[in-house]
Design a protein around this motif. Sequence first.
Motif, PDB file in Angstrom:
ATOM      1  N   TRP A   1       0.824  -1.207   0.000  1.00 35.54           N
ATOM      2  CA  TRP A   1       0.000   0.000   0.000  1.00 35.54           C
ATOM      3  C   TRP A   1       0.860   1.259   0.000  1.00 35.54           C
ATOM      4  CZ3 TRP A   1      -3.954   2.114  -1.671  1.00 35.54           C
ATOM      5  CH2 TRP A   1      -4.566   3.226  -1.096  1.00 35.54           C
ATOM      6  N   LEU A   2       1.969   1.217   0.682  1.00 38.47           N
ATOM      7  CA  LEU A   2       2.868   2.365   0.669  1.00 38.47           C
ATOM      8  C   LEU A   2       3.372   2.639  -0.742  1.00 38.47           C
ATOM      9  CD1 LEU A   2       4.507   4.589   1.993  1.00 38.47           C
ATOM     10  CD2 LEU A   2       6.218   2.865   2.639  1.00 38.47           C
ATOM     11  N   ALA A   3       3.693   1.578  -1.488  1.00 36.25           N
ATOM     12  CA  ALA A   3       4.137   1.766  -2.869  1.00 36.25           C
ATOM     13  C   ALA A   3       3.035   2.402  -3.718  1.00 36.25           C
ATOM     14  CB  ALA A   3       4.561   0.421  -3.467  1.00 36.25           C
ATOM     15  N   GLU A   4       1.791   2.003  -3.486  1.00 30.32           N
ATOM     16  CA  GLU A   4       0.668   2.604  -4.217  1.00 30.32           C
ATOM     17  C   GLU A   4       0.511   4.082  -3.847  1.00 30.32           C
ATOM     18  OE1 GLU A   4      -0.872   1.256  -6.567  1.00 30.32           O
ATOM     19  OE2 GLU A   4      -0.639  -0.910  -6.317  1.00 30.32           O
ATOM     20  N   LEU A   5       0.615   4.379  -2.555  1.00 31.45           N
ATOM     21  CA  LEU A   5       0.490   5.768  -2.111  1.00 31.45           C
ATOM     22  C   LEU A   5       1.581   6.647  -2.717  1.00 31.45           C
ATOM     23  CD1 LEU A   5      -0.399   5.465   1.695  1.00 31.45           C
ATOM     24  CD2 LEU A   5      -1.878   6.281  -0.149  1.00 31.45           C
ATOM     25  N   ALA A   6       2.786   6.106  -2.816  1.00 29.00           N
ATOM     26  CA  ALA A   6       3.881   6.882  -3.403  1.00 29.00           C
ATOM     27  C   ALA A   6       3.573   7.240  -4.853  1.00 29.00           C
ATOM     28  CB  ALA A   6       5.185   6.096  -3.311  1.00 29.00           C
ATOM     29  N   ALA A   7       2.998   6.297  -5.600  1.00 25.99           N
ATOM     30  CA  ALA A   7       2.659   6.567  -7.001  1.00 25.99           C
ATOM     31  C   ALA A   7       1.547   7.608  -7.112  1.00 25.99           C
ATOM     32  CB  ALA A   7       2.240   5.264  -7.690  1.00 25.99           C
ATOM     33  N   ILE A   8       0.537   7.501  -6.245  1.00 27.65           N
ATOM     34  CA  ILE A   8      -0.571   8.470  -6.277  1.00 27.65           C
ATOM     35  C   ILE A   8      -0.073   9.845  -5.837  1.00 27.65           C
ATOM     36  CG2 ILE A   8      -2.828   9.042  -5.284  1.00 27.65           C
ATOM     37  CD1 ILE A   8      -3.286   5.988  -5.027  1.00 27.65           C
ATOM     38  N   ARG A   9       0.806   9.861  -4.870  1.00 31.19           N
ATOM     39  CA  ARG A   9       1.360  11.142  -4.403  1.00 31.19           C
ATOM     40  C   ARG A   9       2.156  11.825  -5.518  1.00 31.19           C
ATOM     41  NH1 ARG A   9       6.257  12.342  -1.179  1.00 31.19           N
ATOM     42  NH2 ARG A   9       5.930  14.336  -0.119  1.00 31.19           N
ATOM     43  N   SER A  10       2.905  11.014  -6.272  1.00 29.97           N
ATOM     44  CA  SER A  10       3.659  11.575  -7.388  1.00 29.97           C
ATOM     45  C   SER A  10       2.714  12.176  -8.425  1.00 29.97           C
ATOM     46  CB  SER A  10       4.518  10.475  -8.026  1.00 29.97           C
ATOM     47  OG  SER A  10       5.225  10.974  -9.137  1.00 29.97           O
ATOM     48  N   GLN A  11       1.624  11.485  -8.731  1.00 33.21           N
ATOM     49  CA  GLN A  11       0.630  12.016  -9.658  1.00 33.21           C
ATOM     50  C   GLN A  11      -0.003  13.287  -9.102  1.00 33.21           C
ATOM     51  OE1 GLN A  11      -2.688   9.415 -10.309  1.00 33.21           O
ATOM     52  NE2 GLN A  11      -3.567  10.679 -11.946  1.00 33.21           N
ATOM     53  N   GLY A  12      -0.261  13.291  -7.799  1.00 34.95           N
ATOM     54  CA  GLY A  12      -0.889  14.455  -7.176  1.00 34.95           C
ATOM     55  C   GLY A  12      -0.048  15.706  -7.261  1.00 34.95           C
ATOM     56  N   ARG A  13       1.272  15.539  -7.276  1.00 39.44           N
ATOM     57  CA  ARG A  13       2.143  16.712  -7.378  1.00 39.44           C
ATOM     58  C   ARG A  13       1.915  17.464  -8.673  1.00 39.44           C
ATOM     59  NH1 ARG A  13       6.645  13.401  -5.414  1.00 39.44           N
ATOM     60  NH2 ARG A  13       7.030  13.840  -3.220  1.00 39.44           N
ATOM     61  N   SER A  14       1.630  16.723  -9.740  1.00 45.03           N
ATOM     62  CA  SER A  14       1.418  17.389 -11.031  1.00 45.03           C
ATOM     63  C   SER A  14      -0.011  17.908 -11.182  1.00 45.03           C
ATOM     64  CB  SER A  14       1.744  16.412 -12.174  1.00 45.03           C
ATOM     65  OG  SER A  14       0.888  15.280 -12.128  1.00 45.03           O
ATOM     66  N   LEU A  15      -0.964  17.319 -10.454  1.00 46.81           N
ATOM     67  CA  LEU A  15      -2.366  17.721 -10.595  1.00 46.81           C
ATOM     68  C   LEU A  15      -2.774  18.807  -9.615  1.00 46.81           C
ATOM     69  CD1 LEU A  15      -4.045  14.220 -11.116  1.00 46.81           C
ATOM     70  CD2 LEU A  15      -3.398  15.898 -12.858  1.00 46.81           C
TER      71      LEU A  15
END
Length: 215
Positions: free
Chosen positions: A152-166
């Motif tokens: 789940w932490l790996a998933e959160l890291a990916a979503i957080r990275s996407q959130g930085r651009s959005l």
Amino acid sequence: MYPINLNLNGQACLVLGGGRVAERKVCRLLDEGAVVTVIAPSLTPPLQELAESRKLSWQPRAYQPGDESAFFLIICATDDEAVSQAVAAAAKAQGKLLNVCDVPDLCNFTLPSIVRQGDLQLTISTNGKAPALSRWLRKRLEQQFDERYGRWLAELAAIRSQGRSLLPTSRDRQAFWRQALTDDVMALVENNEIDAARTLLRERLAAWERKDHET
């Protein structure tokens, strides 16, 4: 004690002693990428194997004053009280990081028990007062926080990275995470429904972005 996580990658670290306690300390240091030297007259078979494969440097002798001077961090894992006292005095005089196993009064840092799942790391410390309690708590937490949370932490890291651009500002990102990472999402994680938790969180991120564009 002031809790801190050290980056030991490439750092020169010294372990005094070659027994089973030293073995555990060496393995943890190597796991973190430290460059480890062991000074001890003899080694356990696993340490001997690490020395022969050149994963650590071994000096087959007893401690000598000044051995600590070249190292960033020192762990003393001997049963010799005189050595422990001498190393503690020398290391502290030089501003070194020092842990003397099972003698917290001689340490300027202690080593917590660790539960690790991928990049998730939970630590338990009793400031050296009750190591047995730390071990008990670690076993309990290992049962509760299993490999689901590393995934789940790996998933959160990916979503957080996407959130930085959005999400354009730090304030936007903080507000989103406070409202999005809620108990219902974490309930899915606890039920090992990682895909469903990821989908729900990404839907919330998309909805948050649409709201920002509409305002």
